[in-house]
Design an enzyme around this catalytic site. Structure first.
Site, PDB file in Angstrom:
ATOM      1  N   ASP A  68      29.212 -16.774  18.708  1.00  0.00           N
ATOM      2  CA  ASP A  68      30.022 -16.880  17.492  1.00  0.00           C
ATOM      3  C   ASP A  68      31.375 -17.521  17.755  1.00  0.00           C
ATOM      4  O   ASP A  68      31.782 -17.695  18.906  1.00  0.00           O
ATOM      5  CB  ASP A  68      30.200 -15.489  16.850  1.00  0.00           C
ATOM      6  CG  ASP A  68      30.388 -14.382  17.893  1.00  0.00           C
ATOM      7  OD1 ASP A  68      30.868 -14.674  18.999  1.00  0.00           O
ATOM      8  OD2 ASP A  68      30.038 -13.229  17.598  1.00  0.00           O
ATOM      9  N   ASN A 137      30.222  -0.578  14.698  1.00  0.00           N
ATOM     10  CA  ASN A 137      29.351  -0.425  13.520  1.00  0.00           C
ATOM     11  C   ASN A 137      27.935  -0.951  13.779  1.00  0.00           C
ATOM     12  O   ASN A 137      27.133  -1.061  12.854  1.00  0.00           O
ATOM     13  CB  ASN A 137      29.963  -1.136  12.308  1.00  0.00           C
ATOM     14  CG  ASN A 137      30.131  -2.640  12.535  1.00  0.00           C
ATOM     15  OD1 ASN A 137      29.711  -3.171  13.558  1.00  0.00           O
ATOM     16  ND2 ASN A 137      30.737  -3.325  11.581  1.00  0.00           N
ATOM     17  N   HIS A 139      27.174  -4.011  14.963  1.00  0.00           N
ATOM     18  CA  HIS A 139      26.962  -5.462  14.829  1.00  0.00           C
ATOM     19  C   HIS A 139      26.610  -6.105  16.170  1.00  0.00           C
ATOM     20  O   HIS A 139      27.025  -5.641  17.231  1.00  0.00           O
ATOM     21  CB  HIS A 139      28.146  -6.160  14.141  1.00  0.00           C
ATOM     22  CG  HIS A 139      29.381  -6.346  14.957  1.00  0.00           C
ATOM     23  ND1 HIS A 139      30.638  -6.382  14.401  1.00  0.00           N
ATOM     24  CD2 HIS A 139      29.575  -6.541  16.295  1.00  0.00           C
ATOM     25  CE1 HIS A 139      31.529  -6.590  15.354  1.00  0.00           C
ATOM     26  NE2 HIS A 139      30.921  -6.681  16.508  1.00  0.00           N
ATOM     27  N   GLU A 144      27.001  -8.292  10.640  1.00  0.00           N
ATOM     28  CA  GLU A 144      27.501  -6.983  10.249  1.00  0.00           C
ATOM     29  C   GLU A 144      26.393  -6.166   9.561  1.00  0.00           C
ATOM     30  O   GLU A 144      25.354  -6.725   9.180  1.00  0.00           O
ATOM     31  CB  GLU A 144      28.694  -7.162   9.298  1.00  0.00           C
ATOM     32  CG  GLU A 144      29.858  -7.979   9.892  1.00  0.00           C
ATOM     33  CD  GLU A 144      30.718  -7.178  10.879  1.00  0.00           C
ATOM     34  OE1 GLU A 144      30.248  -6.177  11.452  1.00  0.00           O
ATOM     35  OE2 GLU A 144      31.880  -7.586  11.095  1.00  0.00           O
TER      36      GLU A 144
HETATM   37  C1  F6R Z   1      31.540 -11.463  20.486  1.00  0.00           C
HETATM   38  C2  F6R Z   1      30.525 -10.726  19.735  1.00  0.00           C
HETATM   39  C3  F6R Z   1      30.765  -9.326  19.272  1.00  0.00           C
HETATM   40  C4  F6R Z   1      31.253  -8.413  20.402  1.00  0.00           C
HETATM   41  C5  F6R Z   1      31.491  -6.995  19.868  1.00  0.00           C
HETATM   42  C6  F6R Z   1      32.089  -6.093  20.946  1.00  0.00           C
HETATM   43  O1  F6R Z   1      31.060 -12.746  20.847  1.00  0.00           O
HETATM   44  O2  F6R Z   1      29.503 -11.274  19.479  1.00  0.00           O
HETATM   45  O3  F6R Z   1      29.570  -8.818  18.733  1.00  0.00           O
HETATM   46  O4  F6R Z   1      30.305  -8.384  21.433  1.00  0.00           O
HETATM   47  O5  F6R Z   1      32.354  -7.036  18.783  1.00  0.00           O
HETATM   48  O6  F6R Z   1      33.369  -6.532  21.276  1.00  0.00           O
HETATM   49  P1  F6R Z   1      34.202  -5.866  22.470  1.00  0.00           P
HETATM   50  O7  F6R Z   1      33.507  -6.203  23.729  1.00  0.00           O
HETATM   51  O8  F6R Z   1      35.566  -6.519  22.392  1.00  0.00           O
HETATM   52  O9  F6R Z   1      34.226  -4.407  22.193  1.00  0.00           O
END
Ligand code: F6R
Length: 243
Positions: A68, A137, A139, A144
Site C-alpha cells: 500500500d 482492527n 486489517h 479495513e
Molecule cells: C502497512 C500495512 C498495514 C500494517 C498494519 C500494522 O504496509 O499494510 O496493514 O501492516 O497497520 O502496522 P504496524 O506494524 O505499524 O503496527
C-alpha cells in the site's frame, strides 16, 4: 491452512521472517516478494539487510511489490511508504528502481493503474512470499473491516482507528492522510505463501480472536487467511493468543 507460531521474543520473530524472505530470494530464479511497511517491519528489514550483507546472494532478478501507499502524499515525504522502504531496505541493498513496485498513489488514471498493478502482482503467478502486518482492527494492507474478500487494488478511506494508530509517525493526527491505495484482499490471497507478523500487546486481542475463528468474516479482514493454503502467523509472547 493457517498455522500459528509464538517465537517468544520480538527480535527473534522479526529475524525468522527475514530468514524466510532471504531463503525465498535464494531459492527462486525470479523471486517475487510482497512487502509491508509499519513499525512491525522495521526490525525485519534490519535483519534482512544484515543477512544480505553477510551471505552471497544475487538480487538482480528480485521484484518486490508493496502492499500500500498513502494517497496524495508526495513520494519524497518522509512518511510515504516508498520513503520508508528506501530508508529501511532499498538504500542498503543492491536493488534498482525498476525492481520495486508500489500501487500508484497520485495517478491520473488511477483505476487503470490499479488494474495494471494487480496484473503485475499476479502474473505469471502470484508473489512467492507475501509479508503482512495486522491492524488492531484486523486489517491487512489497508483493507479495513467490511472489505469484500474479492476486492482488488483500489483507493480506500482509512478508518479513524487506523488514522489514530498511524498518527505516531506524524507530528499531528491532522497530517495523517485519510486515504490510501492498497492491494485488495483478492490480490493478497494470490500469493503462494503468506507470513503475517504480529508483535506487542496491542496486537494480542486481534490475534487471539483470529486464532479462535473458524469461519472467515469480513468484519475481521485477516480471517480471509483461513481459506489460504499456506499461511503462518508469527508472534512474540505479548501478541500470542491464549491457546
Ligand atoms: C502497512 C500495512 C498495514 C500494517 C498494519 C500494522 O504496509 O499494510 O496493514 O501492516 O497497520 O502496522 P504496524 O506494524 O505499524 O503496527
Amino acid at each position: 491452512m493457517m498455522e500459528f507460531v509464538n517465537l517468544g521474543d520480538a527480535t527473534l520473530a522479526a529475524q525468522y521472517v527475514a530468514i524466510e524472505m532471504f531463503r525465498t530470494i535464494q531459492k527462486q530464479s525470479e523471486p517475487k516478494l510482497g512487502l509491508a511497511t509499519g513499525g512491525t517491519m522495521e526490525p525485519v528489514y534490519k535483519s534482512l539487510v544484515q543477512l544480505i550483507e553477510h551471505n552471497p546472494i544475487d538480487l538482480s532478478a528480485l521484484k518486490t511489490f508493496n502492499l500500500d501507499e498513502y494517497y496524495g502524499l508526495d513520494k519524497d515525504h518522509p512518511q510515504s511508504y516508498l520513503y520508508f522502504m528506501k530508508h529501511h531496505l532499498f538504500n542498503h541493498i543492491d536493488i534498482t528502481e525498476n525492481q520495486y513496485y508500489f500501487p500508484d498513489n497520485n495517478a491520473v488514471n488511477l483505476e487503470a493503474d490499479n488494474q495494471a498493478y494487480d496484473q503485475l502482482v499476479k502474473s505469471p503467478d502470484g508473489v512467492h512470499l507475501q509479508i503482512l502486518g495486522i491492524g488492531t482492527n484486523g486489517h491487512i494492507g489497508f483493507n479495513e473491516p467490511g472489505t469484500p474478500f474479492d476486492s482488488n487494488t483500489r483507493l480506500v478511506q482509512l478508518t479513524d482507528e487506523t488514522i489514530q494508530a498511524n498518527a505516531r509517525f506524524f507530528n499531528h493526527v491532522e497530517e495523517v492522510p485519510t486515504r490510501a491505495v492498497t492491494m485488495g484482499i483478492k490480490t493478497i490471497m494470490s500469493a503462494e505463501r503468506i507470513i503475517l507478523l504480529a508483535v506487542g500487546k496491542k496486537k494480542q486481542p486481534i490475534i487471539h480472536e483470529l486464532y479462535h475463528m473458524e469461519i472467515p468474516d469480513t468484519d475481521v479482514p485477516a480471517s480471509v487467511l483461513l481459506t489460504h493454503p499456506d499461511v503462518l502467523i508469527v508472534t512474540d509472547n505479548e501478541a500470542a493468543p491464549q491457546y
